[in-house]
Design a protein around this motif. Sequence first.
Motif, PDB file in Angstrom:
ATOM      1  N   THR A   1      -5.998   9.603  -9.486  1.00 10.20           N
ATOM      2  CA  THR A   1      -6.010   8.722 -10.658  1.00 10.20           C
ATOM      3  C   THR A   1      -4.901   9.091 -11.628  1.00 10.20           C
ATOM      4  OG1 THR A   1      -8.405   8.427 -10.414  1.00 10.20           O
ATOM      5  CG2 THR A   1      -7.439   7.850 -12.536  1.00 10.20           C
ATOM      6  N   ARG A   2      -4.593  10.383 -11.726  1.00 11.63           N
ATOM      7  CA  ARG A   2      -3.501  10.799 -12.615  1.00 11.63           C
ATOM      8  C   ARG A   2      -2.154  10.275 -12.113  1.00 11.63           C
ATOM      9  NH1 ARG A   2      -4.862  17.259 -13.336  1.00 11.63           N
ATOM     10  NH2 ARG A   2      -7.087  17.035 -13.901  1.00 11.63           N
ATOM     11  N   LEU A   3      -2.035  10.079 -10.815  1.00 11.95           N
ATOM     12  CA  LEU A   3      -0.760   9.648 -10.243  1.00 11.95           C
ATOM     13  C   LEU A   3      -0.474   8.179 -10.494  1.00 11.95           C
ATOM     14  CD1 LEU A   3      -0.833  11.514  -6.805  1.00 11.95           C
ATOM     15  CD2 LEU A   3      -0.039  12.326  -9.024  1.00 11.95           C
ATOM     16  N   THR A   4      -1.469   7.419 -10.943  1.00 16.51           N
ATOM     17  CA  THR A   4      -1.223   6.001 -11.227  1.00 16.51           C
ATOM     18  C   THR A   4      -0.218   5.817 -12.355  1.00 16.51           C
ATOM     19  OG1 THR A   4      -3.166   5.941 -12.698  1.00 16.51           O
ATOM     20  CG2 THR A   4      -3.507   5.304 -10.409  1.00 16.51           C
TER      21      THR A   4
ATOM     22  N   SER B   1     -10.495   4.390  -1.400  1.00  9.02           N
ATOM     23  CA  SER B   1     -10.790   2.957  -1.320  1.00  9.02           C
ATOM     24  C   SER B   1     -11.939   2.525  -2.233  1.00  9.02           C
ATOM     25  CB  SER B   1     -11.123   2.573   0.131  1.00  9.02           C
ATOM     26  OG  SER B   1     -12.297   3.254   0.575  1.00  9.02           O
ATOM     27  N   GLY B   2     -12.375   3.389  -3.129  1.00  7.62           N
ATOM     28  CA  GLY B   2     -13.437   2.999  -4.049  1.00  7.62           C
ATOM     29  C   GLY B   2     -12.961   1.957  -5.044  1.00  7.62           C
ATOM     30  N   ASN B   3     -13.869   1.137  -5.533  1.00  6.21           N
ATOM     31  CA  ASN B   3     -13.505   0.068  -6.464  1.00  6.21           C
ATOM     32  C   ASN B   3     -12.788   0.576  -7.719  1.00  6.21           C
ATOM     33  OD1 ASN B   3     -14.731  -1.548  -4.620  1.00  6.21           O
ATOM     34  ND2 ASN B   3     -16.261  -2.413  -6.005  1.00  6.21           N
TER      35      ASN B   3
ATOM     36  N   ALA C   1      -7.744   0.641 -10.713  1.00  9.03           N
ATOM     37  CA  ALA C   1      -6.738   1.365 -11.493  1.00  9.03           C
ATOM     38  C   ALA C   1      -5.346   1.142 -10.919  1.00  9.03           C
ATOM     39  CB  ALA C   1      -7.077   2.850 -11.512  1.00  9.03           C
ATOM     40  N   VAL C   2      -5.208   1.136  -9.589  1.00  9.47           N
ATOM     41  CA  VAL C   2      -3.909   0.889  -8.961  1.00  9.47           C
ATOM     42  C   VAL C   2      -3.441  -0.535  -9.263  1.00  9.47           C
ATOM     43  CG1 VAL C   2      -2.702   0.668  -6.761  1.00  9.47           C
ATOM     44  CG2 VAL C   2      -4.256   2.590  -7.128  1.00  9.47           C
ATOM     45  N   ALA C   3      -4.345  -1.501  -9.148  1.00  5.14           N
ATOM     46  CA  ALA C   3      -3.980  -2.892  -9.419  1.00  5.14           C
ATOM     47  C   ALA C   3      -3.547  -3.074 -10.872  1.00  5.14           C
ATOM     48  CB  ALA C   3      -5.153  -3.810  -9.091  1.00  5.14           C
TER      49      ALA C   3
ATOM     50  N   THR D   1      -1.709  -1.205 -12.559  1.00  2.31           N
ATOM     51  CA  THR D   1      -0.312  -0.794 -12.730  1.00  2.31           C
ATOM     52  C   THR D   1       0.669  -1.856 -12.240  1.00  2.31           C
ATOM     53  OG1 THR D   1      -0.143   0.254 -10.546  1.00  2.31           O
ATOM     54  CG2 THR D   1      -1.027   1.597 -12.356  1.00  2.31           C
ATOM     55  N   GLU D   2       0.154  -2.939 -11.653  1.00  2.77           N
ATOM     56  CA  GLU D   2       0.929  -4.027 -11.047  1.00  2.77           C
ATOM     57  C   GLU D   2       1.561  -3.627  -9.721  1.00  2.77           C
ATOM     58  OE1 GLU D   2       3.660  -5.853 -13.721  1.00  2.77           O
ATOM     59  OE2 GLU D   2       2.153  -6.245 -15.253  1.00  2.77           O
ATOM     60  N   ALA D   3       1.228  -2.446  -9.218  1.00  2.00           N
ATOM     61  CA  ALA D   3       1.655  -2.077  -7.867  1.00  2.00           C
ATOM     62  C   ALA D   3       0.681  -2.689  -6.864  1.00  2.00           C
ATOM     63  CB  ALA D   3       1.685  -0.560  -7.711  1.00  2.00           C
ATOM     64  N   ALA D   4       1.183  -3.078  -5.697  1.00  2.00           N
ATOM     65  CA  ALA D   4       0.314  -3.588  -4.638  1.00  2.00           C
ATOM     66  C   ALA D   4      -0.279  -2.408  -3.871  1.00  2.00           C
ATOM     67  CB  ALA D   4       1.107  -4.486  -3.697  1.00  2.00           C
ATOM     68  N   PHE D   5      -1.384  -2.648  -3.186  1.00  2.00           N
ATOM     69  CA  PHE D   5      -1.981  -1.586  -2.373  1.00  2.00           C
ATOM     70  C   PHE D   5      -2.419  -2.133  -1.027  1.00  2.00           C
ATOM     71  CE2 PHE D   5      -5.658  -3.173  -4.857  1.00  2.00           C
ATOM     72  CZ  PHE D   5      -6.542  -3.477  -3.834  1.00  2.00           C
ATOM     73  N   LEU D   6      -2.482  -1.241  -0.050  1.00  2.00           N
ATOM     74  CA  LEU D   6      -3.034  -1.511   1.281  1.00  2.00           C
ATOM     75  C   LEU D   6      -3.888  -0.308   1.624  1.00  2.00           C
ATOM     76  CD1 LEU D   6      -3.197  -3.171   3.913  1.00  2.00           C
ATOM     77  CD2 LEU D   6      -1.165  -1.931   4.712  1.00  2.00           C
ATOM     78  N   ALA D   7      -5.192  -0.511   1.671  1.00  2.00           N
ATOM     79  CA  ALA D   7      -6.124   0.601   1.839  1.00  2.00           C
ATOM     80  C   ALA D   7      -7.045   0.344   3.018  1.00  2.00           C
ATOM     81  CB  ALA D   7      -6.951   0.803   0.566  1.00  2.00           C
TER      82      ALA D   7
END
Length: 432
Positions: free
Chosen positions: A177-180, A196-198, A203-205, A207-213
């Motif tokens: 979470t700190r790395l976001t 992959s928890g909600n 939190a990743v979303a 930041t406007e970064a996309a994710f693939l989990a």
Amino acid sequence: MGELTRIVPFEMVDAALAETGAVQQRLRKIPARVVVYLLLAAALFDDCGYLAVWRKLTASLEAIPVANVTGTALWHARTRLGARPMQALFDLLRGPATAIRTAGAHFKGLLTVAIDGTCLDVPDSPLHRARLGGITNQYGTSGYPQICLTALVACGTRAVLDAAFGPRTSGETVYGTRLTRSLHAGMIVLLDRGFSGNPFLTAVAGTEAAFLARISAARRPPVLERFEDGSHLSRFGGLEVRIIECEITIITSQGRTTGLYRMATSLLDHHRYPASDLVSLYHERWEVESAYFAIKKSMLGRRVLRSQTCAGISQEVYALLSAYQALRIAIADATGTTPGADPDRGSFSVALRCARDQIVRAAGIIADTAIDLVGTIGRAVLDQLMPARRLRVSPRAVKRPLSRYAYKSLRVDRHTHTATLNIKILTPTPTS
């Protein structure tokens, strides 16, 4: 630091010292700048104590008066410096070490990165056990105390963009979470099931970064809309995601293995980001494991960290990350001068060995009037480029058996081991 001094120049070290207020107030036998380079060099010579590393640093300086120091003097110098200057230096060095043209660094214009965690052993002392605890099993407490290191790694170059660490009891998602703070638009983050928890995906979303989990097979998100590529729209709490279900078959000389996988992504445009492309991309998550292998095996030699204090552990880990990052920058700079050369083919072990030689010889510290962007380390890497990456699989086998004769039972020739990968996108069955 030999030729690596060009990547970590005196001005950068002085800036880190000034930022943290660690510049010595009076003339000392071992100035703060020298202590920083001692710590960086120690990260490259894992099998030496600090006094032995000092001797390597000064081995080729016969023409220059060198202070005669003791191990105790080095301990006091490292204690005075603390961990904050090394953290500030890492902040100056960290980054993707990549350009838009770097092979394998981007996916459809998005910088491909991954987050994952690992554990590092620390000395088994009462202080570390009191703060970090130990590994418990049915036989009681055993093994070394450990810290959890979680890093954000650029998959194309395996350079570290950010890192956080602390007691293993907090877990990798806490440090993740700190790395976001280092995520932003224009990135796609690859995550394993532990992230992959909600709350973490939200939190990743944010930041406007996309994710693939990858998500658990037991998790059954609702089907809101089906897409022609086989994926479907779903929702995790208040977050809209695309779900991709696939069947991956790996065929090797040992037979055929088939597994079912479920992935979630914030990239909702199935035309621009087809499901099959995303499944293939997820394999790049292994690059963060390669980064950890380089740190733990090539640099540390699977050894325990040196420091006996908690502040010393932080100082040592930041020095380790900074030295690793400097080598990755050297590899990326070298492969960047050769068209079509993928940084994956640059051998970290070759760069590490060459950097050690440069330190002992005190060679390449001051650049000539004509700047050599490749350098001795880069030329060694380019002269010994590894072959193109084969398909990465991990067959179930004992890698380190108690008996050396047990290797015969594996019946796998690891020099010519090949595999075939088949991907089939699955369409979920309707739920009532």
